[in-house]
Write an enzyme that holds these catalytic residues in place. Structure first.
Site, PDB file in Angstrom:
ATOM      1  N   LYS A 112      25.395  32.054  48.408  1.00  0.00           N
ATOM      2  CA  LYS A 112      24.208  32.691  48.968  1.00  0.00           C
ATOM      3  C   LYS A 112      24.576  33.864  49.884  1.00  0.00           C
ATOM      4  O   LYS A 112      23.799  34.797  50.051  1.00  0.00           O
ATOM      5  CB  LYS A 112      23.364  31.678  49.745  1.00  0.00           C
ATOM      6  CG  LYS A 112      22.959  30.407  48.987  1.00  0.00           C
ATOM      7  CD  LYS A 112      22.113  30.703  47.777  1.00  0.00           C
ATOM      8  CE  LYS A 112      21.344  29.487  47.249  1.00  0.00           C
ATOM      9  NZ  LYS A 112      22.188  28.456  46.614  1.00  0.00           N
TER      10      LYS A 112
HETATM   11  C1  LIG Z   1      21.907  27.613  45.495  1.00  0.00           C
HETATM   12  C2  LIG Z   1      23.094  26.995  44.883  1.00  0.00           C
HETATM   13  C3  LIG Z   1      23.156  26.751  43.496  1.00  0.00           C
HETATM   14  C4  LIG Z   1      21.995  27.047  42.569  1.00  0.00           C
HETATM   15  O1  LIG Z   1      21.752  28.420  42.460  1.00  0.00           O
HETATM   16  P1  LIG Z   1      20.315  28.924  41.897  1.00  0.00           P
HETATM   17  O2  LIG Z   1      20.353  30.381  42.073  1.00  0.00           O
HETATM   18  O3  LIG Z   1      19.303  28.258  42.788  1.00  0.00           O
HETATM   19  O4  LIG Z   1      20.206  28.473  40.508  1.00  0.00           O
HETATM   20  C5  LIG Z   1      24.332  26.231  42.975  1.00  0.00           C
HETATM   21  N1  LIG Z   1      25.373  25.919  43.777  1.00  0.00           N
HETATM   22  C6  LIG Z   1      25.339  26.128  45.102  1.00  0.00           C
HETATM   23  C7  LIG Z   1      26.515  25.742  45.932  1.00  0.00           C
HETATM   24  C8  LIG Z   1      24.210  26.669  45.700  1.00  0.00           C
HETATM   25  O5  LIG Z   1      24.181  26.880  47.025  1.00  0.00           O
END
Ligand SMILES: *Cc1c(COP(=O)(O)O)cnc(C)c1O
Length: 495
Positions: A112
């Site tokens: 993120k």
């Molecule tokens: C948010 C997240 C995901 C999923 O990603 P999306 O964009 O919501 O599909 C997978 N792994 C981790 C560690 C995340 O923080």
């Protein structure tokens, strides 16, 4: 021709990129999508010589058409700096022939950070460009990682406030500790007695409440979103797929034009949608492999054409993927139905009222670029162990889901194409599950102690993000019922 953004639910709602970033969600509840897909205008050969920031500019300038070169470059320079613990920002790690794209080198050690370290700069620049003097209130629902990354990005950013809702019983202890110790006068973290879908639906309802919007405006406030429903989140995520491809070219693993596969551990469908957009921009990608944990609503959708959220919500060891309503799928649906916003809105209505919808065979044919699969809890642990045993490389639970699903895909199809696996979080964030897979868990050891054990066992240094929370005081203690989300927002904002 510059890109404008249209709502997936009403194509009459058209805005510029900076307006889309400011609004987050369209007023009709739809998501903003580009009115056409721009194509990469530098060659793959040239890109192979670019660093991360140069790549970011080449990709983002195509989508954020109303930002000047100077504005965009300033945002990029402020985002991708020493907050990341490797100078190249992200890197490919080869283990046993697979390429793990490590997207967790930012401040909060999950992918993120790749987008949320730039979003606050895009947002404040967008406000300036549009002569917005309201304070921007970022409302965010998190399944664990977005919350912390958004808090870190927006903490003490002038002209903004941020309120994060997380499922009180649905995140890892380290994820929770990271959020409730967040500093910054403009930050607010609230646990809810519900799951991520409840948090996300609550936030979306607050966004589309026009009466509240009116009162906010009168008080000099306006909402925006740091979730991947915001194109300001999505666009920066396209960059690292282009960068990963160019790194494979640079190291001679592939030749320009060779197709690769990309496997993504998926929850809200944001990260894999970014890969889909990269492909549509001209990146040579064969299959996008969508990996789910036991909440396999997307896998069932890809196989049957029916999206059905009427099922049990399962808490897993990959909590950031514990999601039954994958918001960004709406953008793919819109594209599959020929950009017909009425049709798309009808599907989303069905989802709201019946919890499900079925696409036509013609639309289903548009899914041929995707493969999908899921890994249950046991398989996830086995995968962490197998990768560690084979390559002495430690992956987290989310990455393990993707890695396992990819392995199954390769066995089933015999497709030996070079494949990039999105590695979405540091294993230290999920130390208990990782230690369960590759070590032992002493009685009474908490998750921070297990992070130390993992560091000792694997010989990798503990990330700064973990050190930081060890002694940090808890600053946020509020826990509420889901039905009180709106009231609580009003209270926090003094409305
Ligand atoms: C948010 C997240 C995901 C999923 O990603 P999306 O964009 O919501 O599909 C997978 N792994 C981790 C560690 C995340 O923080």
């Amino acid at each position: 021709m510059g890109v404008l953004y249209k709502s997936t639910r009403n194509s009459d709602n058209v805005v510029t990129s900076s307006q889309a970033i400011l609004m987050g969600l369209s007023v009709d509840g739809g998501l903003f999508v580009p009115d056409h897909m721009p194509k990469l205008d530098v060659s793959l050969e040239t890109l192979a010589g670019f660093d991360y920031k140069q790549t970011a500019y080449e990709v983002m300038k195509l989508f954020l058409s109303d930002f000047t070169e100077e504005e965009l470059k300033a945002c990029i320079n402020r985002a991708y700096d020493a907050k990341f613990d490797i100078p190249q920002i992200t890197q490919l790690h080869e283990a046993d022939g697979d390429y793990y794209l490590e997207l967790y080198h930012g401040a909060t050690i999950a992918f993120k950070d790749m987008a949320l370290s730039i979003l606050p700069h895009l947002m404040t620049t967008a406000a300036r460009k549009n002569h917005i003097f309201n304070e921007i209130v970022i409302l965010t629902a998190t399944s664990g990682d977005t919350g912390k990354a958004a808090l870190a990005g927006f903490a003490d950013v002038p002209g903004t406030r941020i309120i994060v809702f997380y499922p009180k019983h649905g995140v890892s202890p380290i994820q929770e500790k990271q959020m409730v110790t967040q500093t910054g006068e403009n930050t607010c973290v609230i646990g809810i007695e519900g799951n991520f879908d409840d948090a996300q639906s609550g936030v979306k309802a607050i966004f589309s409440d026009s009466e509240l919007r009116g009162r906010m405006n009168a008080a000099g406030l306006q909402f925006s979103s740091a979730n991947s429903i915001n194109i300001g989140r999505l666009v920066p995520q396209i960059v690292y797929y282009v960068y990963a491809y160019s790194q494979l070219v640079k190291s001679g693993e592939i030749e320009c034009g060779d197709e690769i596969n990309i496997t993504v551990p998926t929850g809200n469908f944001g990260n894999i949608l970014a890969a889909y957009y990269a492909k549509q921009m001209g990146l040579p990608v064969r299959k996008l492999i969508c990996a789910s944990n036991s909440n396999k609503v997307l896998v069932d959708f890809f196989r049957t054409g029916t999206y059905d959220r009427n099922r049990k919500f399962i808490l897993t060891m990959s909590p950031s993927m514990d999601i039954l309503i994958s918001s960004n799928l709406e953008r793919l649906i819109y594209s599959l139905c020929g950009c017909d916003s009425e049709k798309c809105a009808a599907f989303m209505d069905d989802l709201k009222t019946d919890g499900k919808y079925t696409i036509s065979d013609e639309m289903k044919a548009g899914l041929s670029g995707f493969a999908s699969g899921f890994a249950d809890e046991e398989e996830t642990l086995e995968e962490i162990r197998a990768v560690y045993d084979r390559s002495h490389y430690v992956i987290d639970t989310h990455t393990a889901v993707a890695s396992r699903v990819y392995r199954k895909y390769r066995e089933e199809t015999g497709d030996e194409r070079k494949t990039v696996i999105a590695s979405t979080a540091s294993p230290f964030k999920f130390s208990r599950s990782v230690m369960k897979a590759i070590g032992t868990i002493p009685e009474g050891a908490d998750d921070l102690a297990l992070a130390d054990s993992l560091s000792a066992l694997a010989g990798i240094q503990l990330p700064r993000a973990i050190e930081e929370i060890r002694s940090a005081p808890v600053r946020h203690r509020m826990v509420i019922e889901t039905c009180d989300m709106k009231n609580t927002v009003e209270k926090v904002l003094g409305l």
